[in-house]
Enzyme design. Structure first.
Site, short mmCIF file in Angstrom:
data_model
loop_
_atom_site.label_atom_id
_atom_site.label_comp_id
_atom_site.label_asym_id
_atom_site.label_seq_id
_atom_site.Cartn_x
_atom_site.Cartn_y
_atom_site.Cartn_z
N ASN A 9 0.88 -1.17 0.00
CA ASN A 9 0.00 0.00 0.00
C ASN A 9 0.91 1.22 0.00
O ASN A 9 1.49 1.56 1.03
CB ASN A 9 -0.89 -0.03 1.25
CG ASN A 9 -1.73 1.23 1.39
OD1 ASN A 9 -1.83 2.02 0.45
ND2 ASN A 9 -2.34 1.40 2.55
N LYS A 11 0.13 4.28 -0.39
CA LYS A 11 -0.50 5.49 0.16
C LYS A 11 -0.22 6.68 -0.77
O LYS A 11 -0.15 6.48 -1.99
CB LYS A 11 -0.01 5.73 1.59
CG LYS A 11 -0.15 4.47 2.45
CD LYS A 11 0.03 4.69 3.92
CE LYS A 11 -0.15 3.35 4.64
NZ LYS A 11 -0.09 3.48 6.08
N HIS A 95 -9.57 1.56 4.46
CA HIS A 95 -8.31 1.67 5.22
C HIS A 95 -8.53 2.60 6.41
O HIS A 95 -9.30 3.55 6.33
CB HIS A 95 -7.21 2.21 4.29
CG HIS A 95 -5.85 2.15 4.93
ND1 HIS A 95 -5.42 3.11 5.82
CD2 HIS A 95 -4.86 1.25 4.83
CE1 HIS A 95 -4.21 2.78 6.24
NE2 HIS A 95 -3.84 1.66 5.65
N GLU A 97 -6.89 4.96 7.54
CA GLU A 97 -6.66 6.38 7.26
C GLU A 97 -7.87 7.00 6.57
O GLU A 97 -8.18 8.18 6.77
CB GLU A 97 -5.37 6.54 6.41
CG GLU A 97 -4.13 6.27 7.26
CD GLU A 97 -2.94 5.70 6.51
OE1 GLU A 97 -2.90 5.76 5.28
OE2 GLU A 97 -2.04 5.15 7.19
N GLU A 167 -5.65 -4.76 10.29
CA GLU A 167 -4.58 -3.80 10.57
C GLU A 167 -4.85 -3.07 11.87
O GLU A 167 -5.61 -2.10 11.90
CB GLU A 167 -4.49 -2.77 9.43
CG GLU A 167 -4.24 -3.37 8.09
CD GLU A 167 -3.67 -2.33 7.12
OE1 GLU A 167 -2.52 -2.51 6.69
OE2 GLU A 167 -4.36 -1.36 6.82
N GLY A 173 2.40 2.22 10.64
CA GLY A 173 3.40 3.28 10.50
C GLY A 173 4.12 3.62 11.79
O GLY A 173 4.79 4.65 11.88
N SER A 213 3.15 -2.20 10.16
CA SER A 213 4.60 -2.33 10.35
C SER A 213 5.14 -3.72 10.02
O SER A 213 6.10 -4.17 10.62
CB SER A 213 5.01 -1.92 11.77
OG SER A 213 4.65 -0.56 12.00
N GLY A 234 2.77 -1.18 4.17
CA GLY A 234 2.93 0.23 3.80
C GLY A 234 4.39 0.56 3.54
O GLY A 234 4.93 0.30 2.46
N GLY A 235 5.04 1.09 4.56
CA GLY A 235 6.42 1.57 4.45
C GLY A 235 7.38 0.61 3.77
O GLY A 235 8.17 1.01 2.89
P1 PGA Z 1 2.76 0.23 7.50
O1 PGA Z 1 1.31 0.51 6.81
O2 PGA Z 1 3.23 -1.09 6.95
O3 PGA Z 1 3.61 1.38 7.05
O4 PGA Z 1 2.54 0.18 8.96
C1 PGA Z 1 0.39 -0.53 6.62
C2 PGA Z 1 -0.89 0.01 6.06
O5 PGA Z 1 -1.33 1.09 6.46
O6 PGA Z 1 -1.52 -0.65 5.20
#
Ligand code: PGA
Length: 252
Positions: A9, A11, A95, A97, A167, A173, A213, A234-235
């Protein structure tokens, strides 16, 4: 057997040029990798070139959001018809967010899930509790509500096409991952809700990803758990040499 799916993802990251560069690299690195479905959620502006860049590889492309209607007066929104036209295969929905910053409700997310299925897009429904909810013992209740309302009205035949991404919001994050045992416990509870809604057969076919994460270091110990069938990353998905390590941890 259910599929293992590792999805990135991105973002609000990467221009078209950056998308092409990262996906060209990923295409090379994933060449010959088997036993795992690989997905990248790119930003809207880069989706079309993302689809073209990964052509002929085992990487599929996801959108990160979508409006439930086919067309209409919804300024700034993107429809399932538009995503299908350019060859997008998956769509990340609900998601945390989007729930937090754009006030998306379970009912609205449910409309999106149904619209995705109607247009043959695979929905990745994100659910997960916030820190205060976990600390006050509400994890199961919060996740159950998000699943029941997010997947309301689906038949078992439709449900098997849905990917659920668990999640925990406190892990996104933050570098704080749920321990494999903690994640497995919640994934098992999620599977039980799916069994209650759609029956044991359908529920056993449904992929439940972990997100929050997940990275090259912790992916293997999470993915080995019985009810953890992939990751939403994500990251650690932004850089191809890092992401390939997560992907390989999921390859069965
Ligand atoms: P993250 O993000 O791996 O950076 O924690 C995961 C996500 O929001 O899908």
């Amino acid at each position: 057997m259910r599929k293992t799916i590792i999805a990135g993802n991105w973002k609000m990251n990467k221009t078209v040029a950056e998308t092409k560069a990262t996906l060209s690299e990923l295409k090379e690195l994933t060449n010959g990798v088997e036993g795992v479905e690989i997905v990248i959620g790119a930003p809207f502006t880069a989706l079309e070139s993302a689809v073209k860049t990964v052509e002929g590889s085992n990487v599929a492309i996801a959108a990160q959001n979508m409006h439930p209607k086919d067309s209409g007066a919804y300024t700034g929104e993107i429809s399932p018809v538009m995503l299908k036209e350019i060859g997008v295969k998956y769509v990340i929905l609900g998601h945390s967010e989007r729930r937090e910053y754009f006030h998306e409700s379970n009912a609205f997310i449910n409309e999106k899930v149904k619209a995705a299925l109607a247009h043959d897009l695979i929905p990745i429904l994100c659910i997960g509790e916030k820190l205060e909810e976990r600390e006050s013992g509400k994890t199961s209740e919060v996740n159950e509500k998000q699943i029941r309302e997010g997947l309301a009205g689906l038949t078992p035949e439709e449900a098997v096409k849905v990917v659920v991404a668990y999640e925990p919001v406190w892990a996104i994050g933050t570098g704080k991952t749920a321990t494999p045992e903690m994640a497995e416990e919640t994934h098992k509870e999620i599977r039980d809700v799916l069994i209650a809604m759609f029956g044991a057969e359908a529920a056993s076919e449904m992929t439940i990803q972990y997100g929050g994460s997940m990275n090259a270091k912790n992916a293997a110990e999470l993915l080995v758990m019985e009810n953890i069938d992939g990751g939403l990353v994500g990251g650690a998905s932004l850089d191809a040499p890092t992401f390939i390590q997560v992907i390989k941890a999921g390859a069965r």
